[in-house]
Write an enzyme that holds these catalytic residues in place. Structure first.
Site: not given
Ligand SMILES: *Cc1c(COP(=O)(O)O)cnc(C)c1O
Length: 405
Positions: A46, A48, A196, A222, A225, A231
Site C-alpha cells: 500500500y 497511498e 488524450d 493509457t 496500446k 494496463r
Molecule cells: C483506451 C482509451 C481510453 C480508456 O482507457 P481504459 O484503460 O480502457 O479505461 C480513454 N481514451 C481513449 C482515447 C482511449 O483510446
C-alpha cells in the site's frame, strides 16, 4: 500455479492469443519484463500518497520506483521537468480522464469532446459515462465529405458553447491531428486543452506521429496500446495544473496506487526509447498503410481514404456486410477485429456499418508489409463469404511463423 482451474484458463487464453491474427487497434503484446514487473511482489504494498509523502510506512523502495517511473515518462516524450509533471498513478485511462476533469472543470460545466460514434471515447463526455452525467458534453464530429476534422467548424462550436475543457485524441480516427489548431481554438475561448493520446502514445514516443506536447496543457495516455506497456495510464500536466491534478487522482478519486503497474510502466517507458521500439513504430505505420491500401485495392472503402497512424476503419456496409456480421465471420477464421461505427453511421451501435483495424499487435509479432497483403486477401475473402477453410489454414500458418514473445 496451484489453482488448476485458473491455470487452465490462462493456458487456454495463451493458446487463443497465439492462434489468432489480432487486429484490435487498442491491443498489443507486452514484453516478458513488463509482465514480470506486473506479476511481482510489488502488488503487496500500500502506498497511498506520493513519493516522500505517504500515508503508510515501508515505502522507501516504492518511492524510488514511482520517482523513476515519473522520470522515465518525461524522458520518453522528451519533456523538461521544469515545465511538465507526470502522474503515474491512474489505474487506467477512464479514471484518469475523470481525474483530469475533476481538476479542471467545475461540476455541471461544459467539456467539449468528439462524438463517440465518430471516434471519440466514452469518457470524453458521453451520456452513458459518468463524465456525461457530471459534466455537460459539447460534441463535435468529423466533416461529412472528408471524414476528417474540420477546424473551422470546431472553432464555431467552441465559440458558441465556451467549454471549460477542450478534449482531442481519439479511438477511431486514422489521420494526423493538428494540435496547433486545437490550441488556437482553446485560446480563443479560454478552454484548457487536454490531449488524450491513448491510442497513439507509442507512435508519439517513437517520433513517427506529431507530438501534442508543444500545444497541450494536459496530456493523458493509457500505457497498454501502441506504447506496449501494462494496463495503466499517465497524466502529464504543465506545472500550472499539476498540483490540482495530483490532488484529483489522490485523494480525489483513487486510493492506493498499483505499484506493480507503475513498475511495469517504468519498464515499458524505458523500452520505448530503444531503437527496436522506433523500428517497431515505423513498421506499425507501414503495415497500416499497406493493409489499408490492399483492402482498398480489393474493393473495400477505407474511411477518409487512408491512414496516417496504426488504425483505420472499413465501411463494410458499402458491400452489404454489417459490422457485426463482418467481425463474427472474421473471428470464425481466426482474425480478430472489432465492429465499429463509421462517421454518419445510420445503423445501430450493436451492428454498425464498419470494422476497426489496427496493426500494432501484429507488428509486435514481427509481421511486415508482405504479410499485410496476404491478410488483406484473407479478410476480403472472408467478408465475401468464401474460402473459409483455406483461410483458416493460412491464418494458422501465419500465427505459427510469428510467435508472441
Ligand atoms: C483506451 C482509451 C481510453 C480508456 O482507457 P481504459 O484503460 O480502457 O479505461 C480513454 N481514451 C481513449 C482515447 C482511449 O483510446
Amino acid at each position: 500455479m496451484k489453482d488448476k482451474v485458473i491455470k487452465k484458463l490462462i493456458d487456454a487464453e495463451t493458446k487463443r492469443q497465439e492462434g489468432v491474427l489480432n487486429l484490435i487497434a487498442s491491443e498489443n503484446y507486452t514484453s516478458q519484463d513488463v509482465r514480470e514487473a506486473l506479476g511481482s511482489i510489488l502488488t503487496n504494498k500500500y502506498a497511498e500518497g506520493y513519493p516522500g509523502k505517504r500515508y503508510y510506512g515501508g515505502n522507501s523502495v516504492i518511492d524510488e520506483i514511482e520517482t523513476l517511473c515519473q522520470k522515465r515518462a518525461l524522458k520518453a516524450f522528451k519533456l523538461s521537468n521544469d515545465i511538465w509533471s507526470a502522474n503515474v498513478q491512474p489505474y487506467s485511462g477512464s479514471p484518469a480522464n475523470v481525474a483530469i476533469y475533476m481538476a479542471l472543470a467545475p461540476i455541471g460545466s461544459k467539456i467539449m469532446g468528439m462524438r463517440l460514434d465518430m471516434g471519440g471515447h466514452l469518457t470524453h463526455g458521453h451520456a452513458v459515462s459518468a463524465t456525461g452525467k457530471i459534466w455537460k458534453q459539447v460534441v463535435y464530429g468529423v466533416d461529412e465529405k472528408t471524414e476528417r476534422l474540420n477546424y473551422k467548424e470546431l472553432m464555431q462550436i467552441a465559440k458558441k458553447e465556451k467549454p471549460k475543457v477542450l478534449i482531442t485524441g481519439f479511438t477511431a480516427y486514422s489521420r494526423v491531428i493538428d494540435f496547433k489548431q486545437f490550441r488556437k481554438i482553446a485560446n480563443a475561448v479560454g478552454a484548457v486543452l487536454v490531449v488524450d493520446m491513448s491510442h497513439i502514445a507509442g507512435l508519439v514516443a517513437a517520433g513517427v506521429y506529431p507530438s501534442p506536447f508543444p500545444y497541450a496543457d494536459v496530456v493523458m495516455t493509457t500505457t497498454h496500446k501502441t506504447l506496449r506497456g501494462p494496463r495503466a495510464a499517465i497524466i502529464f500536466s504543465r506545472d500550472k495544473f499539476s498540483k490540482a491534478i495530483g490532488k484529483s487522482v489522490f485523494p480525489g478519486l483513487q486510493g492506493g496506487p498499483h505499484v506493480n503497474q507503475i513498475a511495469a510502466t517504468a519498464v515499458a517507458l524505458e523500452e520505448s526509447r530503444t531503437s527496436d521500439f522506433k523500428k517497431y513504430a515505423r513498421q506499425v505505420l507501414k503495415n497500416a498503410k499497406s493493409l489499408a491500401t490492399s483492402l482498398e485495392v480489393n474493393g473495400w472503402r477505407v474511411i477518409s481514404g487512408g491512414t496516417d497512424s496504426h488504425v483505420f476503419l472499413i465501411d463494410t456496409w458499402r458491400q452489404h456486410v454489417g459490422g457485426r456480421e463482418a467481425s463474427d465471420r472474421l473471428e470464425d477464421v481466426g482474425i480478430i477485429v472489432n465492429k465499429n461505427a463509421i462517421p454518419f453511421d445510420n445503423r445501430s451501435p450493436v451492428d454498425p456499418s464498419g470494422i476497426r483495424i489496427g496493426t500494432a499487435a501484429l507488428t509486435t509479432r514481427g509481421m511486415k508489409e508482405s504479410d499485410m497483403k496476404k491478410i488483406a486477401l484473407l479478410i476480403s475473402d472472408t467478408l465475401h463469404n468464401k474460402n473459409f477453410s483455406k483461410t483458416r489454414s493460412e491464418v494458422k500458418k501465419l500465427t505459427k511463423k510469428f510467435h508472441i514473445k
